[in-house]
Design an enzyme around this catalytic site. Structure first.
Site, PDB file in Angstrom:
ATOM      1  CB  CYS A   3      -0.888   0.017   1.237  1.00 48.85           C
ATOM      2  SG  CYS A   3      -1.883  -1.484   1.425  1.00 48.85           S
ATOM      3  CD  GLU A  30       0.990  -8.556   2.710  1.00 51.59           C
ATOM      4  OE1 GLU A  30       0.489  -9.301   3.584  1.00 51.59           O
ATOM      5  OE2 GLU A  30       0.322  -7.990   1.835  1.00 51.59           O
TER       6      GLU A  30
END
Length: 614
Positions: free
Chosen positions: A2, A79
């Site tokens: 992101c 992540e």
């Protein structure tokens, strides 16, 4: 993956700045093409662009949670590879979850442990959490710096973002570069000093660091550093531990709700990951693995072997595809595409970079994105295990400078006398080198070769590796592709850090311990193949194109780069066939053609970003 951005301003009403926040967030659209979100509350403005990988239906950000009548909010890029374990532990502590995404796990980890949560995370990340209880914003970046986080402090306002472009939208952040920034560009670049944002009012949170911003001010600190300690395992035990760690981290990183592929060059590092991934897919019934490789039109015609690049990759890629039975995608680019993509590479970095090494990766990732959302890459094995030539050549080991920053006197001579006097490039480079050597965590009683190799390893992990991780992040996220880098697992890096040099080079080979760890995983000829770096084009058409572009800039009196450089010296290099082709400039892959392309990128950067030199 992101993009995150936002600002904190302790005075005033931020709701009137909602359009500014949207504007900042939209600059990161390529990093997160799937969704966008903003949140403003009191002194906090958070923006987020999302690339959906885990639980695409849920996990929208900024994510808000209430706990004991307090509000917490997070924007997060990354992540977590131990999300399942953390989630189970948090459930036992009374936390309830609404989604399957790791964002919610991270937010609850902060609620439970506060700033101490950073040390519990295994993953790649950069995030900001608004803590309503303590009235502060907590920031953290992963231990090796895989994910970026830039920030700028102006008066009572802190502005942050995944990339400089987001910060530059804020009126309190100006595109100004001073003497240190110019030194970073012209003598250190395309590497960067850790924490240095190049722009005068901008910094980057260093890897393994956290930061707290409250009404009392801004404080940053290291939550993780490499630790030096005696290594007591035998070569056999060491190889087994390396293999176990690599297999564990790879399997954690194959978890995804969207397609995953592997980058395959036919070399040791990528072949190992691809082989382990194929085995995991077979054991878990996930079908055939997709692999991708990159090359250039007519490269076989122009390739010439040399010490940094001893052989072409093509035959080895086929060897591994046949061995593993993957669904392989051969991607090729022509010279015109590489040259044209130099601009996109610059805009993805917001800084001049590794020129065609960047632009080829940008194009490569763009093609991969058509078939996958997540890719596994062998980045960082050479820095961690000691694979580069400069680990093995005495003249480079004892050069007294960064071994990839070749020919600093030549590079200094490319600057105009006025700029050279102002920024003192050789002095600046020497100071940054001394800083890095002084930082190295020493082991008591360690002397001689082992102490020398510890310093060299530290330089590579903390100074060279970030250059390649920046490149991998910006070029992949520039097209909305997530690239995971298993060799950057902090447990593996910490373990290998303390392996003595004679064990790291067991068998008399570079990365000998990694090769030993992979016996039985790879065919022997691939296992003991001579190292070859990321492929670059050898087509003389590329040299001609970028040289002409550089000369056109020199011929244009309005070019903003002209006051900064020694035009006569650059024309002299351009007129010399030997210098144009083989001039040593940066690292293994960047020579004459890349110098011309870099100068062109600097000029475009100065123009497009309206850079002021102050």
């Amino acid at each position: 993956m992101c993009g995150i951005t936002g600002f904190i301003q302790w005075r005033g009403d931020l709701t009137q700045h909602s359009q500014l926040l949207v504007k900042m967030t939209e600059t990161l659209a390529n990093r997160g093409p799937d969704a966008a979100g903003t949140w403003i509350s009191g002194p906090i403005a958070f923006g987020h662009r999302r690339l959906s990988v885990i639980d695409p239906e849920n996990g929208a950000q900024p994510m808000i949670a209430r706990h004991e009548d307090q509000v917490y909010a997070i924007v997060y890029n990354g992540e977590l590879y131990n999300a399942a374990e953390l989630k189970n532990e948090l459930k036992l502590r009374g936390h309830e979850f609404r989604t399957q995404c790791d964002t919610e796990v991270l937010l609850h980890a902060y609620i439970e442990w506060g700033p101490d949560c950073a040390g519990k995370l295994n993953g790649i990340f950069a995030f900001a959490v608004w803590d309503g209880l303590r009235e502060q914003v907590f920031f953290a970046r992963d231990r090796l710096g895989v994910k970026p986080l830039f920030f700028s402090k102006a008066d009572d306002t802190l502005i942050f973002g995944s990339e400089p472009k987001a910060l530059l939208q804020h009126p309190k952040v100006r595109p100004v570069v001073g003497p240190e920034g110019l030194a970073e560009i012209f003598i250190v670049g395309p590497a960067r000093t850790p924490g240095h944002g190049v722009y005068k009012d901008m910094s980057e949170l260093r890897p393994g660091h956290a930061m707290i911003y409250s009404r009392e001010g801004l404080r940053s600190y290291a939550y993780w550093t490499l630790e030096s300690s005696p290594h007591t395992d035998s070569p056999e035990e060491t190889a087994a531990k390396v293999r176990d760690l690599l297999q564990d981290t790879l399997e954690r990183q194959l978890v995804s709700d969207v397609p995953v592929c592997s980058l395959l060059s036919g070399g040791l590092d990528s072949s190992a990951l691809s082989a382990l991934a194929v085995d995991y897919y077979k054991r878990t019934g996930q079908g055939q693995m997709d692999t991708y490789s990159v090359d250039y039109v007519d490269n076989d015609k122009y390739f010439k072997s040399h010490s940094f690049q001893p052989g072409a990759d093509g035959p080895w890629i086929k060897r591994m595809v046949d061995e593993l039975g993957t669904r392989h995608h051969y991607i090729q680019f022509d010279t015109d595409e590489l040259v044209e993509a130099l601009d996109n590479a610059l805009f993805s970095r917001d800084l001049p970079g590794m020129t065609d090494v960047d632009s080829s990766l940008y194009l490569f990732c763009r093609e991969i994105k058509k078939g996958a959302t997540v890719a596994i890459s062998g980045e960082a094995a050479d820095e961690i295990f000691g694979g580069y030539p400069w680990f093995h050549r005495e003249e480079m080991l004892s050069s007294g400078t960064f071994p990839w920053a070749v020919a600093p006197k030549m590079r200094s001579g490319l600057l105009s006398p006025e700029i050279r006097e102002w920024i003192r490039p050789l002095e600046y480079l020497g100071d940054r080198y001394s800083d890095a050597v002084a930082e190295t965590p020493k082991l008591e009683g360690e002397t001689g070769k082992q102490a020398q190799m510890r310093v060299m390893s530290y330089l590579n992990i903390t100074r060279f590796m970030p250059t390649l991780l920046d490149r991998k992040d910006r070029m992949s996220m520039g097209v909305g592709l997530e690239v995971r880098v298993p060799y950057c697992d902090h447990r593996l890096v910490q373990y290998v850090w303390n392996i003595p040099w004679e064990i790291k080079t067991v068998g008399g080979r570079e990365k000998g311990i990694l090769r030993k760890a992979l016996e039985g995983v790879l065919p022997e000829d691939v296992l003991y193949r001579k190292k070859s770096p990321y492929p670059k084009t050898h087509n003389p058409g590329y040299l001609n194109a970028v040289r002409q572009r550089a000369l056109s800039i020199l011929d244009d009196p309005s070019s903003p780069i002209l006051p900064l450089i020694n035009s006569a010296k650059i024309r002299e290099i351009a007129a010399s066939p030997e210098s144009s082709s083989n001039l040593p400039w940066f690292g293994q892959l960047m020579s004459g053609p890349q110098l011309f392309a870099y100068l062109a990128q600097v000029d475009l950067w100065l123009r497009t970003y309206n850079i002021s030199i102050e």
